[in-house]
Design an enzyme around this catalytic site. Structure first.
Site, PDB file in Angstrom:
ATOM      1  N   ARG A  64       0.828  -1.209   0.000  1.00 13.92           N
ATOM      2  CA  ARG A  64       0.000   0.000   0.000  1.00 13.92           C
ATOM      3  C   ARG A  64       0.862   1.259   0.000  1.00 13.92           C
ATOM      4  O   ARG A  64       0.491   2.290  -0.529  1.00 13.92           O
ATOM      5  CB  ARG A  64      -0.948   0.008   1.197  1.00 13.92           C
ATOM      6  CG  ARG A  64      -1.925   1.151   1.124  1.00 13.92           C
ATOM      7  CD  ARG A  64      -2.723   1.497   2.362  1.00 13.92           C
ATOM      8  NE  ARG A  64      -2.973   0.457   3.305  1.00 13.92           N
ATOM      9  CZ  ARG A  64      -2.290   0.330   4.439  1.00 13.92           C
ATOM     10  NH1 ARG A  64      -1.304   1.155   4.739  1.00 13.92           N
ATOM     11  NH2 ARG A  64      -2.596  -0.636   5.275  1.00 13.92           N
ATOM     12  N   LYS A 213      -4.491  12.878 -17.036  1.00 12.34           N
ATOM     13  CA  LYS A 213      -4.568  13.733 -18.224  1.00 12.34           C
ATOM     14  C   LYS A 213      -3.303  13.539 -19.081  1.00 12.34           C
ATOM     15  O   LYS A 213      -3.077  12.460 -19.571  1.00 12.34           O
ATOM     16  CB  LYS A 213      -4.778  15.181 -17.798  1.00 12.34           C
ATOM     17  CG  LYS A 213      -5.952  15.356 -16.802  1.00 12.34           C
ATOM     18  CD  LYS A 213      -7.302  15.042 -17.416  1.00 12.34           C
ATOM     19  CE  LYS A 213      -8.419  14.845 -16.410  1.00 12.34           C
ATOM     20  NZ  LYS A 213      -8.584  15.877 -15.405  1.00 12.34           N
TER      21      LYS A 213
HETATM   22  C1  PLP Z   1      -9.305  15.674 -14.195  1.00 16.24           C
HETATM   23  C2  PLP Z   1      -8.853  16.618 -13.154  1.00 16.24           C
HETATM   24  C3  PLP Z   1      -8.755  16.221 -11.827  1.00 16.24           C
HETATM   25  C4  PLP Z   1      -9.174  14.879 -11.337  1.00 16.24           C
HETATM   26  O1  PLP Z   1      -8.479  13.825 -11.908  1.00 16.24           O
HETATM   27  P1  PLP Z   1      -9.153  12.368 -11.960  1.00 16.24           P
HETATM   28  O2  PLP Z   1      -8.001  11.472 -12.188  1.00 16.24           O
HETATM   29  O3  PLP Z   1     -10.170  12.408 -13.061  1.00 16.24           O
HETATM   30  O4  PLP Z   1      -9.799  12.127 -10.629  1.00 16.24           O
HETATM   31  C5  PLP Z   1      -8.299  17.155 -10.928  1.00 16.24           C
HETATM   32  N1  PLP Z   1      -7.954  18.385 -11.305  1.00 16.24           N
HETATM   33  C6  PLP Z   1      -8.037  18.792 -12.576  1.00 16.24           C
HETATM   34  C7  PLP Z   1      -7.638  20.174 -12.938  1.00 16.24           C
HETATM   35  C8  PLP Z   1      -8.495  17.922 -13.550  1.00 16.24           C
HETATM   36  O5  PLP Z   1      -8.588  18.332 -14.809  1.00 16.24           O
END
Ligand code: PLP
Length: 396
Positions: A64, A213
């Protein structure tokens, strides 16, 4: 590798960060280490590993807390963000939440940028309020931050650039204001992705990355990271431990694989986004394009000063056309997927809740659609947009 000064130039660090020495024997990529239990040869070895862990050294003691695969990604991200250490979470949103938990307790106050994306607003409303943590939203460009600070303020939390409208805050100025009062500063830097923006070098203590992203880059992974400077590290590391923050080694591996090409991908996303943004600007049914790389963006000057580039994400505000027509236009697109998230190789479009995006500053006057310029040939993307734009002529 924590604490080592970065020696190579950024592009080389993308290639070599979190990897075995280029001249060492064995696979190019760190192997995927799957484990819950980690075995030790003797009780003394076991106690030694636990003592090392307690002293703040990263050694494999239990899955973990990470295995060598996650440690490699932590090293690479710490290096990219010029930080002291990084912790990984199963999603970007879990990283956002972990930061609030690490620096706030009941009775405290947090000043939150009006630019944060929806789920962070929801976290403030449904979690912070319930647990006795007060909050205020300040304008996303950071104007007038002082008037939102209280004696109880312990954290200034931003998303920079702001979600959907991409306002950039003057981070060095905000950092100085906060630090003069002993307040920590955290920035969700997912748009910059550890590549075009480095909050820790500009006055933030904490940088949050949704690696989902651009870092992963292929729309097939969820992963978050928090990178901090030395002062902010113990609180973050301690809370990550308490809350059981973890991610799968496979996902850490995929993000490591993605980040090798982050630089070349981002320049291509930016190149395509600039061309699409220019095209939208020239359309009679477009009121405004929100993209910090455009000279008429409200905070373009700060973008030029603090960022080394942009990415594929921008928004278009429509003028003189109703939402049903805009929806027909979006439905006719063939190369732009309709979907949330961004940062993958593909182009996307998503209508935004334009009237309720901000609460401390004005919202757009008309419908807003967020576009992600993917890595397709931009001529094909333009042709797709042009064909679908017949909708506006047909609607008169
Ligand atoms: C997508 C996003 C998140 C969250 O990420 P996830 O992996 O989808 O939970 C947080 N902050 C920003 C600016 C994002 O674009």
């Amino acid at each position: 590798m924590i604490g080592d000064p970065p020696r190579l130039r950024p592009k080389s660090r993308l290639v070599h960060g979190g990897r075995p020495d280029a001249r060492s024997k064995g696979p190019v990529n760190p192997p995927i280490v799957r484990a819950s239990t980690i075995l030790h040869r003797t009780v003394a070895n076991m106690r030694g590993a636990e003592a090392e862990r307690a002293a703040g050294h990263r050694v494999q003691t239990y899955g973990r807390r990470g295995t060598d695969t996650g440690f490699a990604l932590e090293d690479a991200l710490t290096d990219l963000e010029h930080g002291h250490g990084a912790r990984l979470t199963a999603s970007g949103l879990a990283a956002n939440a972990l930061v609030f938990l690490s620096y706030l307790k009941p009775g405290d106050h947090v000043a939150i940028s009006d630019g944060v994306y929806g789920p962070v607003r929801r976290f403030a409303k449904n979690f912070l309020a319930t647990y006795g943590i007060a909050y205020d939203f300040f304008p996303a460009d950071g104007t007038d931050l002082e008037s939102f600070l209280r004696p109880q303020t312990k954290l200034v939390y931003l998303e920079c650039p702001g979600s959907s409208l991409f306002e950039i805050a003057d981070l060095p100025r905000l950092g100085a204001i906060a630090h003069a009062r002993g307040i920590a500063v955290a920035v969700d830097s997912t748009w910059g992705s550890g590549w075009t923006y480095h909050p820790l070098t500009l006055g933030a203590d904490v940088s949050i990355l949704s690696a989902t992203k651009y870092l992963a880059g292929h729309s097939d992974v969820l992963l978050g990271a928090v990178v901090t400077n030395e002062a902010a590290w113990p609180a973050l590391d301690g809370m990550a431990e308490l809350m059981g923050a973890a991610c799968s080694p496979e996902d850490a591996y995929l993000v490591l694989r993605g980040l090798r090409t982050l630089g070349v991908r981002l320049s291509e996303h930016e190149r395509n986004a600039r061309i699409l943004a220019d095209w939208f600007v020239a359309q009679p049914w477009v009121k405004r394009v929100y993209f910090p790389a455009l000279e008429n963006h409200s905070t373009h000057a700060l973008w030029r000063r603090d960022f080394s580039g942009a990415c594929g994400l921008f928004s278009v505000e429509f003028g003189g056309v109703g939402e049903p027509v805009i929806e027909k236009f979006l439905d006719r697109l063939n190369l732009f997927g309709l979907g949330s998230s961004w940062g993958g190789f593909e182009s996307l479009a998503r209508p935004e809740p334009w009237a309720t995006l901000r609460t401390a500053s004005p919202n757009p006057a008309g419908p807003l659609v967020r576009f992600h310029a993917g890595l397709e040939d931009v001529e094909d993307l333009l042709a797709d947009l042009q064909a679908a734009a017949a909708t506006f002529a047909e609607a008169g």
